[in-house]
Write an enzyme that holds these catalytic residues in place. Structure first.
Site, PDB file in Angstrom:
ATOM      1  N   SER A   1     113.922 -50.855 -29.833  1.00  0.00           N
ATOM      2  CA  SER A   1     112.629 -51.515 -29.625  1.00  0.00           C
ATOM      3  C   SER A   1     112.736 -53.029 -29.802  1.00  0.00           C
ATOM      4  O   SER A   1     113.646 -53.539 -30.465  1.00  0.00           O
ATOM      5  CB  SER A   1     111.596 -50.957 -30.596  1.00  0.00           C
ATOM      6  OG  SER A   1     111.494 -49.562 -30.438  1.00  0.00           O
TER       7      SER A   1
HETATM    8  N1  SAM Z   1     114.226 -46.907 -33.736  1.00  0.00           N
HETATM    9  C1  SAM Z   1     115.303 -46.873 -32.770  1.00  0.00           C
HETATM   10  C2  SAM Z   1     116.189 -48.075 -32.860  1.00  0.00           C
HETATM   11  O1  SAM Z   1     115.952 -48.940 -33.716  1.00  0.00           O
HETATM   12  O2  SAM Z   1     117.147 -48.125 -32.070  1.00  0.00           O
HETATM   13  C3  SAM Z   1     114.772 -46.724 -31.375  1.00  0.00           C
HETATM   14  C4  SAM Z   1     114.224 -45.385 -31.129  1.00  0.00           C
HETATM   15  S1  SAM Z   1     114.017 -44.984 -29.436  1.00  0.00           S
HETATM   16  C5  SAM Z   1     112.675 -45.977 -28.969  1.00  0.00           C
HETATM   17  C6  SAM Z   1     113.342 -43.367 -29.644  1.00  0.00           C
HETATM   18  C7  SAM Z   1     114.336 -42.329 -30.098  1.00  0.00           C
HETATM   19  O3  SAM Z   1     113.635 -41.134 -30.395  1.00  0.00           O
HETATM   20  C8  SAM Z   1     115.369 -41.964 -29.034  1.00  0.00           C
HETATM   21  O4  SAM Z   1     116.657 -42.165 -29.529  1.00  0.00           O
HETATM   22  C9  SAM Z   1     115.094 -40.487 -28.770  1.00  0.00           C
HETATM   23  O5  SAM Z   1     116.249 -39.733 -28.463  1.00  0.00           O
HETATM   24  C10 SAM Z   1     114.476 -40.049 -30.075  1.00  0.00           C
HETATM   25  N2  SAM Z   1     113.666 -38.834 -30.006  1.00  0.00           N
HETATM   26  C11 SAM Z   1     112.819 -38.415 -29.034  1.00  0.00           C
HETATM   27  N3  SAM Z   1     112.277 -37.228 -29.363  1.00  0.00           N
HETATM   28  C12 SAM Z   1     112.767 -36.896 -30.591  1.00  0.00           C
HETATM   29  C13 SAM Z   1     112.581 -35.786 -31.479  1.00  0.00           C
HETATM   30  N4  SAM Z   1     111.767 -34.770 -31.204  1.00  0.00           N
HETATM   31  N5  SAM Z   1     113.272 -35.791 -32.636  1.00  0.00           N
HETATM   32  C14 SAM Z   1     114.115 -36.794 -32.963  1.00  0.00           C
HETATM   33  N6  SAM Z   1     114.334 -37.858 -32.159  1.00  0.00           N
HETATM   34  C15 SAM Z   1     113.662 -37.916 -30.992  1.00  0.00           C
END
Ligand code: SAM
Length: 214
Positions: A61
Site C-alpha cells: 500500500s
Molecule cells: N500490508 C501489505 C504490505 O505492507 O505489503 C499489503 C497487503 S495487500 C494490499 C493485501 C494482502 O492480503 C495480499 O497479499 C493478499 O494475498 C492478502 N489476502 C487477501 N485475502 C486474504 C485472506 N483471506 N487471508 C489472508 N490474506 C489475504
C-alpha cells in the site's frame, strides 16, 4: 541511493503534512527500510506516494495509507496485534516497531514465506506469520488488542470480531471490490461502533468471511 534521506523526505512530505502526528508511527517509518520490501525494479519508487506491485497480483500500500491505518489503531506499545494480509511484510514491520507482538496471516504461501524470511533477516523477533484464510482469524492466539485487515472486504469478518478484546479496535477497507471506505471498528461489551475515515482502494480479501460478489 540514500534510502535514509528518502525515508526522511517521505515522512516530511507525505505523512506529516497530511496529519500523521503520532511520534511512534513517524519513528517507525524512519526506521523500516521500505525498499527491502519491493521487487528490485521498483526500488527507486519505494518511497514514492503510491502503491507498488509485489508479485502474485498483490500490492504494497501507499505509505500514507499504511501510516493512517497504523495511527488510527491508537497504539500505546503494549498491544498484541493481528494483521490479515501480510503481503510484502512492510505493514507488519511498521507494527512490530511499535507494539509487543504481531501475528500476521497471508493467504498466498509464497508471499508469506518471502515476508517471513525478510523480516527474520531484518531482525524482528516479535512477528509470527502463517499462511491460511485470515478471515477465520487465529483462534489459538486470540484475543487481540487490535486487528488490521489490509485487503478489501464487504463485511466485517465475524470470527475477527469474536477474537477482538472488549474495547479493542479493528480497521479495514469496507465496501465493494471496486472501492471501499477505511473503517475503524470499536468493540464494546454489547455492540460495535464504527467510524468512517476516508475512501480507499485495496485488493480483495478472499476468504470465507471476505469479499462477496455484488
Ligand atoms: N500490508 C501489505 C504490505 O505492507 O505489503 C499489503 C497487503 S495487500 C494490499 C493485501 C494482502 O492480503 C495480499 O497479499 C493478499 O494475498 C492478502 N489476502 C487477501 N485475502 C486474504 C485472506 N483471506 N487471508 C489472508 N490474506 C489475504
Amino acid at each position: 541511493m540514500n534510502y535514509s534521506e528518502l525515508r526522511k523526505e517521505m515522512v516530511e512530505t507525505q505523512l506529516i503534512p497530511r496529519g500523521i502526528s503520532d511520534k511512534r508511527v513517524l519513528e517507525a517509518f524512519l526506521n523500516v527500510p521500505r525498499h527491502a520490501f519491493v521487487p528490485d525494479k521498483e526500488k527507486e519508487n519505494a518511497y514514492n506516494d503510491f502503491p507498488l506491485p509485489i508479485g502474485n497480483a498483490q500490492t504494497i500500500s501507499q505509505p500514507y495509507i499504511v501510516a493512517l491505518m497504523t495511527e488510527s489503531l491508537g497504539l500505546s506499545g503494549t498491544e498484541k496485534v493481528l494483521e490479515i494480509g501480510t503481503g510484502s511484510g512492510y505493514q507488519t514491520a511498521i507494527l512490530a516497531e511499535i507494539v509487543k507482538e504481531v501475528y500476521s496471516i497471508e493467504r498466498i504461501p509464497a508471499l508469506a514465506e518471502k515476508a517471513e524470511r525478510l523480516l527474520k533477516e531484518l531482525g524482528y523477533l516479535n512477528i509470527h506469520i502463517i499462511s491460511t484464510d485470515g478471515t477465520l482469524g487465529w483462534e489459538e492466539k486470540a484475543p487481540f488488542d487490535r486487528i488490521i485487515i489490509t485487503a478489501a472486504s464487504s463485511q466485517i469478518p465475524e470470527p475477527l470480531i469474536k477474537q477482538l478484546k472488549d474495547n479493542g479496535k479493528l480497521i479495514l477497507p469496507l465496501g465493494t471490490s471496486l472501492s471501499q471506505i477505511l473503517t475503524l471498528v470499536e468493540k464494546k461489551k454489547e455492540s460495535i461502533e464504527t467510524l468512517q475515515i476516508c475512501g480507499c482502494t485495496f485488493v480483495p480479501l478472499i476468504g470465507k468471511y471476505g469479499i462477496t460478489t455484488q
